[in-house]
Design a protein around this motif. Structure first.
Motif, PDB file in Angstrom:
ATOM      1  N   LEU A 162      -3.134 -13.488  -6.869  1.00  0.00           N
ATOM      2  CA  LEU A 162      -4.743 -14.200  -6.587  1.00  0.00           C
ATOM      3  C   LEU A 162      -4.579 -13.517  -5.090  1.00  0.00           C
ATOM      4  CD1 LEU A 162      -2.795 -17.732  -6.235  1.00  0.00           C
ATOM      5  CD2 LEU A 162      -5.122 -16.380  -7.714  1.00  0.00           C
ATOM      6  N   VAL A 163      -3.456 -12.723  -3.882  1.00  0.00           N
ATOM      7  CA  VAL A 163      -4.022 -11.953  -2.820  1.00  0.00           C
ATOM      8  C   VAL A 163      -4.645 -10.498  -3.266  1.00  0.00           C
ATOM      9  CG1 VAL A 163      -3.057 -10.894  -0.980  1.00  0.00           C
ATOM     10  CG2 VAL A 163      -1.936 -12.777  -1.366  1.00  0.00           C
ATOM     11  N   SER A 164      -4.263  -9.260  -4.127  1.00  0.00           N
ATOM     12  CA  SER A 164      -5.262  -8.835  -4.718  1.00  0.00           C
ATOM     13  C   SER A 164      -6.348  -8.953  -5.385  1.00  0.00           C
ATOM     14  CB  SER A 164      -4.357  -8.478  -5.786  1.00  0.00           C
ATOM     15  OG  SER A 164      -4.622  -9.348  -7.230  1.00  0.00           O
ATOM     16  N   ARG A 165      -7.710 -10.086  -5.399  1.00  0.00           N
ATOM     17  CA  ARG A 165      -8.446 -10.500  -5.594  1.00  0.00           C
ATOM     18  C   ARG A 165      -9.259 -10.943  -4.296  1.00  0.00           C
ATOM     19  NH1 ARG A 165      -7.415 -14.584 -10.859  1.00  0.00           N
ATOM     20  NH2 ARG A 165      -5.915 -12.360 -12.138  1.00  0.00           N
ATOM     21  N   LEU A 166      -8.300 -10.699  -3.405  1.00  0.00           N
ATOM     22  CA  LEU A 166      -9.432 -11.320  -2.012  1.00  0.00           C
ATOM     23  C   LEU A 166      -9.957 -10.307  -1.105  1.00  0.00           C
ATOM     24  CD1 LEU A 166      -5.946 -13.397  -0.081  1.00  0.00           C
ATOM     25  CD2 LEU A 166      -8.602 -14.012  -1.646  1.00  0.00           C
ATOM     26  N   PRO A 167     -11.418 -10.740  -0.998  1.00  0.00           N
ATOM     27  CA  PRO A 167     -12.176  -9.555  -0.131  1.00  0.00           C
ATOM     28  C   PRO A 167     -11.715  -9.136   1.641  1.00  0.00           C
ATOM     29  CG  PRO A 167     -12.870 -11.615  -0.098  1.00  0.00           C
ATOM     30  CD  PRO A 167     -11.845 -11.859  -1.026  1.00  0.00           C
ATOM     31  N   PHE A 168     -10.850  -8.089   1.514  1.00  0.00           N
ATOM     32  CA  PHE A 168     -11.015  -8.007   3.019  1.00  0.00           C
ATOM     33  C   PHE A 168     -11.643  -6.456   3.307  1.00  0.00           C
ATOM     34  CE2 PHE A 168      -7.010  -8.571   0.823  1.00  0.00           C
ATOM     35  CZ  PHE A 168      -6.520 -10.142   1.856  1.00  0.00           C
ATOM     36  N   CYS A 169     -12.932  -7.216   4.057  1.00  0.00           N
ATOM     37  CA  CYS A 169     -14.160  -6.134   4.372  1.00  0.00           C
ATOM     38  C   CYS A 169     -13.664  -6.176   6.171  1.00  0.00           C
ATOM     39  CB  CYS A 169     -15.112  -6.873   4.267  1.00  0.00           C
ATOM     40  SG  CYS A 169     -15.636  -9.467   4.445  1.00  0.00           S
ATOM     41  N   GLY A 170     -12.560  -6.685   6.739  1.00  0.00           N
ATOM     42  CA  GLY A 170     -13.242  -6.828   8.568  1.00  0.00           C
ATOM     43  C   GLY A 170     -11.856  -6.553   9.509  1.00  0.00           C
ATOM     44  N   PRO A 171     -11.129  -7.298   9.885  1.00  0.00           N
ATOM     45  CA  PRO A 171      -9.646  -6.499  10.880  1.00  0.00           C
ATOM     46  C   PRO A 171      -9.049  -6.058   9.573  1.00  0.00           C
ATOM     47  CG  PRO A 171     -10.862  -8.854  11.942  1.00  0.00           C
ATOM     48  CD  PRO A 171     -11.339  -8.169  10.625  1.00  0.00           C
ATOM     49  N   ASN A 172      -9.032  -5.598  10.747  1.00  0.00           N
ATOM     50  CA  ASN A 172      -6.930  -4.431   9.653  1.00  0.00           C
ATOM     51  C   ASN A 172      -5.731  -5.064  10.309  1.00  0.00           C
ATOM     52  OD1 ASN A 172      -7.268  -2.911  10.653  1.00  0.00           O
ATOM     53  ND2 ASN A 172      -7.437  -1.043   9.559  1.00  0.00           N
ATOM     54  N   ARG A 173      -6.121  -5.101  11.924  1.00  0.00           N
ATOM     55  CA  ARG A 173      -4.774  -4.947  11.965  1.00  0.00           C
ATOM     56  C   ARG A 173      -3.436  -6.477  11.431  1.00  0.00           C
ATOM     57  NH1 ARG A 173      -2.099  -2.324  16.102  1.00  0.00           N
ATOM     58  NH2 ARG A 173      -3.317  -1.316  16.256  1.00  0.00           N
ATOM     59  N   ILE A 174      -2.389  -6.137  10.466  1.00  0.00           N
ATOM     60  CA  ILE A 174      -1.365  -7.631  10.752  1.00  0.00           C
ATOM     61  C   ILE A 174      -0.448  -7.628  11.927  1.00  0.00           C
ATOM     62  CG2 ILE A 174       0.160  -8.158   9.302  1.00  0.00           C
ATOM     63  CD1 ILE A 174      -0.566  -6.243   6.419  1.00  0.00           C
ATOM     64  N   GLN A 175      -0.822  -8.710  12.450  1.00  0.00           N
ATOM     65  CA  GLN A 175       0.035  -9.188  13.492  1.00  0.00           C
ATOM     66  C   GLN A 175       1.650  -9.535  13.077  1.00  0.00           C
ATOM     67  OE1 GLN A 175      -1.342  -8.734  16.466  1.00  0.00           O
ATOM     68  NE2 GLN A 175      -3.112  -8.270  15.470  1.00  0.00           N
ATOM     69  N   HIS A 176       2.109  -8.869  12.559  1.00  0.00           N
ATOM     70  CA  HIS A 176       4.137  -9.115  11.917  1.00  0.00           C
ATOM     71  C   HIS A 176       4.290  -7.320  11.789  1.00  0.00           C
ATOM     72  CE1 HIS A 176       6.407 -11.525  10.199  1.00  0.00           C
ATOM     73  NE2 HIS A 176       5.947 -11.293   9.729  1.00  0.00           N
ATOM     74  N   ILE A 177       5.568  -7.641  11.758  1.00  0.00           N
ATOM     75  CA  ILE A 177       6.576  -6.435  11.467  1.00  0.00           C
ATOM     76  C   ILE A 177       6.761  -6.033   9.955  1.00  0.00           C
ATOM     77  CG2 ILE A 177       7.761  -7.007  13.551  1.00  0.00           C
ATOM     78  CD1 ILE A 177      10.057  -8.011  11.575  1.00  0.00           C
ATOM     79  N   PHE A 178       5.693  -6.304   9.059  1.00  0.00           N
ATOM     80  CA  PHE A 178       5.866  -5.932   7.699  1.00  0.00           C
ATOM     81  C   PHE A 178       5.160  -6.673   7.095  1.00  0.00           C
ATOM     82  CE2 PHE A 178       9.750  -7.977   7.873  1.00  0.00           C
ATOM     83  CZ  PHE A 178       9.729  -9.749   6.769  1.00  0.00           C
ATOM     84  N   CYS A 179       4.447  -6.342   6.514  1.00  0.00           N
ATOM     85  CA  CYS A 179       3.356  -7.493   5.048  1.00  0.00           C
ATOM     86  C   CYS A 179       4.279  -7.582   4.955  1.00  0.00           C
ATOM     87  CB  CYS A 179       2.723  -6.290   4.282  1.00  0.00           C
ATOM     88  SG  CYS A 179       1.210  -4.628   4.774  1.00  0.00           S
ATOM     89  N   ASP A 180       3.239  -9.489   4.676  1.00  0.00           N
ATOM     90  CA  ASP A 180       3.947 -10.162   4.340  1.00  0.00           C
ATOM     91  C   ASP A 180       2.540 -11.335   4.058  1.00  0.00           C
ATOM     92  OD1 ASP A 180       5.732 -12.643   3.572  1.00  0.00           O
ATOM     93  OD2 ASP A 180       6.645 -13.220   5.396  1.00  0.00           O
ATOM     94  N   PHE A 181       2.592 -12.283   3.479  1.00  0.00           N
ATOM     95  CA  PHE A 181       1.535 -12.968   2.577  1.00  0.00           C
ATOM     96  C   PHE A 181       0.570 -14.066   4.004  1.00  0.00           C
ATOM     97  CE2 PHE A 181       3.707 -13.980  -1.535  1.00  0.00           C
ATOM     98  CZ  PHE A 181       2.594 -12.833  -1.665  1.00  0.00           C
ATOM     99  N   PRO A 182       1.403 -14.376   5.027  1.00  0.00           N
ATOM    100  CA  PRO A 182       0.608 -15.678   5.346  1.00  0.00           C
ATOM    101  C   PRO A 182      -0.847 -14.681   6.377  1.00  0.00           C
ATOM    102  CG  PRO A 182       3.279 -16.626   5.863  1.00  0.00           C
ATOM    103  CD  PRO A 182       2.841 -15.599   4.803  1.00  0.00           C
ATOM    104  N   PRO A 183       0.400 -12.914   7.066  1.00  0.00           N
ATOM    105  CA  PRO A 183      -0.361 -12.658   8.219  1.00  0.00           C
ATOM    106  C   PRO A 183      -1.510 -11.903   7.005  1.00  0.00           C
ATOM    107  CG  PRO A 183       1.421 -11.650   8.008  1.00  0.00           C
ATOM    108  CD  PRO A 183       1.460 -12.675   7.829  1.00  0.00           C
TER     109      PRO A 183
END
Length: 313
Positions: A162-183
């Motif tokens: 589901l996440v792989s199909r989402l559009p990401f076109c704006g800010p790209n800064r993840i507010q976390h210490i690693f990649c995770d679903f919520p951020p």
């Protein structure tokens, strides 16, 4: 939004610990020491259990698998965290971010299932001792272990898809210490309510169900132990569960607050602190919990050191 505009972001920037910028070098050294100790400690427990025939029992079979699991669990996040502490631009590719999420969650789910299996093993050993050897056979132990791995590896597939199909076109800064679903979901350029609900449902079922199964096992264990007439017998029964219960409380205590909620109700610093506990500190503490508090493993280490000629008495 048209399909042609989806996933325009090709990489993410991980914020890490923004309030600790002045001590990045010290954080790197501390995290490196913790990681090396985690790897060596879990590797030691795994090898000792595998090499010592006296530890070839169901309980230690699961302990060795847990140690192996922790090696992969920490490898999913800590090396990248270490490299980010030395870099000005803390970036990770879109595909790399999804892979990190997948391995982190799949191995985390495997740990939930494995801790549940270990609680079931202790329940059988204490509450049904006369039937233990026939119920917990080597073949059944192997099947349980394989089931834990397969269940864990299949767990995050739907969420990642589901996440792989989402559009990401704006800010790209993840507010976390690693990649995770919520951020990561918070950066999508579309409504993510379906993703949030799916993530909440899967995590709730996975985490709460396994935690309740572990809790029910220990309720039965406590009831049985309290019926043991001698104080020494009670102490011996509880001592076989102490290490496992310690790991369960540390691990579940943090992930329940982190993932079983519909929205972020705490500060980003609170989330980062919880992430450090379940991704770094729990794997670090496990080998100490299972070795320093366990007479069998300490004796097995001594035997292996004698056999190798390192220890002479």
């Amino acid at each position: 939004m048209g399909a042609g505009n989806w996933s325009q972001v090709t990489e993410f920037v991980i914020s890490g610990f923004p309030h600790l910028q002045g001590i990045q070098a010290y954080l790197f050294v501390l995290l490196l020491l913790i990681y090396v100790t985690t790897v060596l400690g879990n590797l030691l427990v795994f090898l000792v259990v595998r090499l010592d025939s006296q530890l070839h029992t169901p309980m230690y079979h699961f302990v060795s698998i847990l140690s192996l699991l922790e090696l992969g669990y920490t490898a999913a996040t800590v090396p990248k965290m270490l490299s980010n502490l030395l870099r000005e631009e803390k970036t990770i590719s879109f595909s790399g971010c999804l892979l990190q999420i997948y391995f982190f969650h799949s191995l985390g789910a495997t740990e939930c299932y494995l801790l549940t299996a270990m609680a079931y093993d202790r329940y059988l050993a204490i509450c049904r001792p006369l039937h233990y050897s026939t119920l917990m056979t080597p073949a059944r132990c192997a099947k349980i272990a394989v089931g834990c791995w397969l269940g864990g590896l299949a767990g995050p597939v739907a969420e990642i898809s589901l996440v792989s199909r989402l559009p990401f076109c704006g800010p790209n800064r993840i507010q976390h210490i690693f990649c995770d679903f919520p951020p990561v979901l918070s950066l999508a350029c579309t409504d993510t309510s379906v993703n949030v609900l799916v993530d909440f449902a899967i995590n709730s079922c996975k985490i709460l169900a396994t935690f309740l199964l572990i809790l029910s096992s220990y309720v039965q264990i406590v009831r049985t132990v309290l019926r043991i007439p001698s104080v020494a017998g009670k102490a011996k029964a509880f001592s076989t569960c102490a290490s496992h219960l310690t790991v369960v409380l540390i691990f579940y205590g943090s992930i329940l607050f982190m993932y079983v909620r519909l929205k972020s109700s705490y500060s980003l610093d609170y989330d980062r602190a919880l992430a450090v506990i379940y991704s770094v500190l729990t794997p670090f503490l496990n080998p100490f919990v299972y070795s320093l508090r366990n007479k069998d493993i300490k004796e097995a280490v001594r035997r292996q050191l004698k056999r190798s000629g390192i220890l002479i008495e």
